[in-house]
Design a protein around this motif. Structure first.
Motif, PDB file in Angstrom:
ATOM      1  N   SER A  79      -0.008  52.614  12.923  1.00 12.17           N
ATOM      2  CA  SER A  79      -0.049  53.956  12.838  1.00 12.17           C
ATOM      3  C   SER A  79       0.614  54.637  11.509  1.00 12.17           C
ATOM      4  O   SER A  79      -0.047  55.821  11.016  1.00 12.17           O
ATOM      5  CB  SER A  79       0.647  54.803  13.993  1.00 12.17           C
ATOM      6  OG  SER A  79       2.105  54.224  13.776  1.00 12.17           O
ATOM      7  N   TRP A 122      -2.327  55.076   8.857  1.00 13.36           N
ATOM      8  CA  TRP A 122      -3.395  55.907   8.983  1.00 13.36           C
ATOM      9  C   TRP A 122      -3.465  57.093   7.894  1.00 13.36           C
ATOM     10  O   TRP A 122      -3.374  58.180   8.361  1.00 13.36           O
ATOM     11  CB  TRP A 122      -3.391  56.558  10.477  1.00 13.36           C
ATOM     12  CG  TRP A 122      -3.752  55.441  11.564  1.00 13.36           C
ATOM     13  CD1 TRP A 122      -4.250  54.263  11.279  1.00 13.36           C
ATOM     14  CD2 TRP A 122      -3.467  55.507  12.866  1.00 13.36           C
ATOM     15  NE1 TRP A 122      -4.332  53.511  12.583  1.00 13.36           N
ATOM     16  CE2 TRP A 122      -3.766  54.183  13.470  1.00 13.36           C
ATOM     17  CE3 TRP A 122      -3.135  56.500  13.817  1.00 13.36           C
ATOM     18  CZ2 TRP A 122      -3.951  54.226  14.738  1.00 13.36           C
ATOM     19  CZ3 TRP A 122      -2.992  56.311  15.050  1.00 13.36           C
ATOM     20  CH2 TRP A 122      -3.485  55.122  15.459  1.00 13.36           C
ATOM     21  N   ALA A 177      -8.784  57.988  21.002  1.00  8.80           N
ATOM     22  CA  ALA A 177      -8.219  58.620  19.910  1.00  8.80           C
ATOM     23  C   ALA A 177      -9.030  59.571  19.054  1.00  8.80           C
ATOM     24  O   ALA A 177     -10.202  59.871  19.236  1.00  8.80           O
ATOM     25  CB  ALA A 177      -7.795  57.591  18.722  1.00  8.80           C
ATOM     26  N   HIS A 178      -8.413  60.478  18.376  1.00  8.41           N
ATOM     27  CA  HIS A 178      -9.024  61.602  17.397  1.00  8.41           C
ATOM     28  C   HIS A 178     -10.237  60.909  16.320  1.00  8.41           C
ATOM     29  O   HIS A 178      -9.728  59.605  16.129  1.00  8.41           O
ATOM     30  CB  HIS A 178      -8.097  62.310  16.744  1.00  8.41           C
ATOM     31  CG  HIS A 178      -8.880  63.504  16.066  1.00  8.41           C
ATOM     32  ND1 HIS A 178      -9.515  63.613  14.758  1.00  8.41           N
ATOM     33  CD2 HIS A 178      -9.043  64.825  16.530  1.00  8.41           C
ATOM     34  CE1 HIS A 178      -9.967  64.728  14.444  1.00  8.41           C
ATOM     35  NE2 HIS A 178      -9.707  65.515  15.500  1.00  8.41           N
ATOM     36  N   LEU A 220      -8.895  59.355  13.164  1.00  2.36           N
ATOM     37  CA  LEU A 220      -7.811  58.109  13.159  1.00  2.36           C
ATOM     38  C   LEU A 220      -8.470  56.935  13.190  1.00  2.36           C
ATOM     39  O   LEU A 220      -9.693  56.714  13.560  1.00  2.36           O
ATOM     40  CB  LEU A 220      -6.841  58.154  14.434  1.00  2.36           C
ATOM     41  CG  LEU A 220      -6.075  59.585  14.390  1.00  2.36           C
ATOM     42  CD1 LEU A 220      -5.096  59.461  16.005  1.00  2.36           C
ATOM     43  CD2 LEU A 220      -5.338  59.869  13.267  1.00  2.36           C
ATOM     44  N   SER A 275      -7.741  54.002  14.762  1.00  4.38           N
ATOM     45  CA  SER A 275      -7.751  53.570  16.206  1.00  4.38           C
ATOM     46  C   SER A 275      -8.782  54.280  17.042  1.00  4.38           C
ATOM     47  O   SER A 275      -8.673  55.587  17.047  1.00  4.38           O
ATOM     48  CB  SER A 275      -6.333  53.570  16.916  1.00  4.38           C
ATOM     49  OG  SER A 275      -6.232  52.971  18.016  1.00  4.38           O
ATOM     50  N   VAL A 315      -5.601  55.124  22.146  1.00  2.48           N
ATOM     51  CA  VAL A 315      -4.145  55.124  22.092  1.00  2.48           C
ATOM     52  C   VAL A 315      -3.690  55.228  23.616  1.00  2.48           C
ATOM     53  O   VAL A 315      -4.124  55.389  24.396  1.00  2.48           O
ATOM     54  CB  VAL A 315      -3.509  56.199  21.324  1.00  2.48           C
ATOM     55  CG1 VAL A 315      -3.917  56.289  20.017  1.00  2.48           C
ATOM     56  CG2 VAL A 315      -3.874  57.680  22.124  1.00  2.48           C
ATOM     57  N   ASP A 337      -0.235  52.960  19.356  1.00  2.55           N
ATOM     58  CA  ASP A 337      -1.480  52.367  19.164  1.00  2.55           C
ATOM     59  C   ASP A 337      -1.465  50.984  19.901  1.00  2.55           C
ATOM     60  O   ASP A 337      -0.595  50.775  20.667  1.00  2.55           O
ATOM     61  CB  ASP A 337      -1.634  52.240  17.522  1.00  2.55           C
ATOM     62  CG  ASP A 337      -0.555  51.317  17.013  1.00  2.55           C
ATOM     63  OD1 ASP A 337      -0.079  50.577  17.507  1.00  2.55           O
ATOM     64  OD2 ASP A 337      -0.430  51.380  15.666  1.00  2.55           O
ATOM     65  N   LEU A 382       2.978  56.640  17.469  1.00  2.00           N
ATOM     66  CA  LEU A 382       2.337  57.444  16.612  1.00  2.00           C
ATOM     67  C   LEU A 382       3.047  58.573  15.792  1.00  2.00           C
ATOM     68  O   LEU A 382       4.018  58.912  16.541  1.00  2.00           O
ATOM     69  CB  LEU A 382       0.980  58.073  17.213  1.00  2.00           C
ATOM     70  CG  LEU A 382      -0.382  57.452  17.337  1.00  2.00           C
ATOM     71  CD1 LEU A 382      -0.345  56.238  18.038  1.00  2.00           C
ATOM     72  CD2 LEU A 382      -1.392  58.417  17.793  1.00  2.00           C
ATOM     73  N   HIS A 409      -0.481  62.674  13.838  1.00  2.00           N
ATOM     74  CA  HIS A 409      -1.690  61.987  14.652  1.00  2.00           C
ATOM     75  C   HIS A 409      -1.510  62.184  16.037  1.00  2.00           C
ATOM     76  O   HIS A 409      -2.618  62.326  16.810  1.00  2.00           O
ATOM     77  CB  HIS A 409      -1.401  60.310  14.214  1.00  2.00           C
ATOM     78  CG  HIS A 409      -1.791  60.252  12.858  1.00  2.00           C
ATOM     79  ND1 HIS A 409      -1.227  58.769  12.456  1.00  2.00           N
ATOM     80  CD2 HIS A 409      -2.156  60.547  12.010  1.00  2.00           C
ATOM     81  CE1 HIS A 409      -1.440  58.914  11.115  1.00  2.00           C
ATOM     82  NE2 HIS A 409      -2.127  59.947  10.905  1.00  2.00           N
ATOM     83  N   SER A 410      -0.146  62.553  16.776  1.00  2.00           N
ATOM     84  CA  SER A 410       0.033  62.535  18.156  1.00  2.00           C
ATOM     85  C   SER A 410      -0.625  63.982  18.353  1.00  2.00           C
ATOM     86  O   SER A 410      -1.049  64.012  19.398  1.00  2.00           O
ATOM     87  CB  SER A 410       1.417  62.488  18.442  1.00  2.00           C
ATOM     88  OG  SER A 410       1.890  61.133  18.394  1.00  2.00           O
ATOM     89  N   VAL A 458      -4.286  63.866  18.767  1.00  2.00           N
ATOM     90  CA  VAL A 458      -4.784  63.334  19.936  1.00  2.00           C
ATOM     91  C   VAL A 458      -4.269  63.994  21.357  1.00  2.00           C
ATOM     92  O   VAL A 458      -5.389  64.251  22.064  1.00  2.00           O
ATOM     93  CB  VAL A 458      -3.940  61.903  20.163  1.00  2.00           C
ATOM     94  CG1 VAL A 458      -4.156  61.117  21.571  1.00  2.00           C
ATOM     95  CG2 VAL A 458      -4.156  60.796  19.131  1.00  2.00           C
TER      96      VAL A 458
END
Length: 401
Positions: A109, A112, A269-270, A273, A275, A278, A315, A321, A325-326, A329
């Motif tokens: 993570s 990213w 995941a977005h 990102l 991944s 998640v 991840d 994350l 990033h969280s 998501v």
């Protein structure tokens, strides 16, 4: 309400229906039956649309909805009927039924950074205070914890230190040493602690016997339920991030008197990102209280005290994350697919764990290393989990070596 007169075409007669009686009948059914009744005709649809009926259904399912503060939140979102419809289904990741374990889907993570500026720009209109979390922990229909969090505790602005630090919410985090259990028994008698006690478990005569029989562990996993609802008050969207039923866990870890139960979901995941998926991990930790056995229905029982209740996003490598990033998501997941087919949700999680295990094996074969979360690691013979096949049959337990 009063009497409605309907024409019975078959009998060419009038049928008088007292809507007050119908209201009382519908007040005694569950939410699924109530939703089906609404599709049975205009009269039933009219009566079953009553907010009072849906409030009662929500009160039974989520004890926190009895709180005036939560009632006000639900009213601002569109009412109890909308709340039930959005939060009773569980998140199911239909887009990723087959999980990609390629290198592009498993990067750490912290790596990213592609499109980092795009991520920041997408969150320009998002505030941490837009989010509300409503958490309910229930054991055998008795509320253990009901709590509301406004925003994300302990954080500042989205683009401050929160952006680059691992994301984690600690609703409860009490750290105790192994020898402090007797003190915990005294603390459990305090009024402010009593709400975090899980009572009515099978009596534990000795840790050795519980390790062999697992009666407390089995009762805990079969009868504990958890809901962790995420709300965006700006967009009026909401979703349940937890699985309601346990997905897995460990007993006698890290200490002999400790129990860990895992809830959560597999989230899409977005798009920005690396991944594709998640995991939302909601971890409940409890400790057996010594000298706290009680008498229920003529039988002595044991008690557990909740020592941790936390939520974080990870991840596929098991790495947490970071905040930026969280947040992406969490914002994205509010519009994701949901399902009333809870066994299918468990099946998707089983596929995720299988893919995660394959990833770990592949990394080991090529000489790499994956820091998978503790409850997915190979442990000693104290490692226990709930199999997905037996979860569908009242959560019976299976031991893994």
């Amino acid at each position: 309400m009063g009497d409605l007169v309907l024409d019975d075409e078959d009998e060419d007669a009038e049928v008088i229906i007292n809507t007050d009686v119908l209201h009382e009948v519908l007040c005694r059914v569950d939410g699924v039956t109530l939703a089906r009744a609404a599709c049975a005709g205009s009269l039933l649809n009219s009566v079953s649309s009553s907010e009072k009926i849906w409030e009662r259904v929500c009160n039974q399912h989520w004890p926190s909805t009895r709180d005036p503060e939560v009632k006000a939140i639900i009213a601002s979102l569109g009412g109890f009927r909308k709340f039930y419809g959005a939060c009773i289904p569980l998140i199911v990741n239909k887009e990723c039924s087959v999980f990609d374990t390629s290198d592009t889907a498993i990067r750490d993570s912290m790596e990213w950074f592609d499109d980092e500026q795009d991520m920041v720009e997408e969150l320009l209109d998002t505030s941490l205070n837009d989010f509300i979390f409503i958490v309910d922990l229930i054991f055998r229909d008795r509320p253990i914890i009901s709590q509301v969090l406004h925003g994300i505790p302990g954080t500042g602005a989205v683009h401050g230190w929160f952006s680059n630090c691992p994301f984690r919410i600690d609703l409860i985090n009490q750290c105790y040493e192994e020898g402090e259990t007797e003190d915990l028994s005294e603390m459990a008698a305090c009024t402010d602690r009593n709400a975090m006690i899980i009572d009515g478990l099978p009596l534990v005569l000795s840790i050795e016997k519980e390790r062999k029989d697992g009666h407390v562990w089995k009762a805990l996993c079969e009868d504990i339920n958890l809901s962790w609802i995420l709300i965006n008050k700006k967009t009026k969207q909401m979703a349940n991030l937890a699985s309601w039923r346990p997905l897995g866990g460990q007993r006698h870890w890290p200490g002999d008197k400790d129990f860990l139960v895992l809830f959560g979901s597999v989230l899409p995941a977005h798009r920005l990102l690396a991944s594709r998926v998640v995991q939302c991990s909601v971890v409940l930790k409890c400790r057996l209280l010594l000298n706290s056995d009680r008498v229920e229905k003529g039988e002595r029982t044991s008690s557990l005290m909740v020592t941790e209740l936390s939520m974080q996003l990870e991840d596929m490598a098991g790495m947490p994350l970071k905040g930026l990033h969280s947040l992406l998501v969490l914002k994205e997941v509010l519009g994701s697919s949901k399902s009333m087919n809870h066994p299918n949700v468990l099946k998707v999680y089983g596929q995720y764990v299988k893919a995660q295990s394959e990833l770990k094996d592949r990394k080991h074969r090529i000489g790499g290393h994956v820091d998978v979360a503790e409850f997915h690691e190979e442990q000693s013979d104290q490692r226990y989990t709930i199999s997905f096949e037996t979860t569908l049959k009242n959560s019976k337990l299976v031991e893994l070596f």
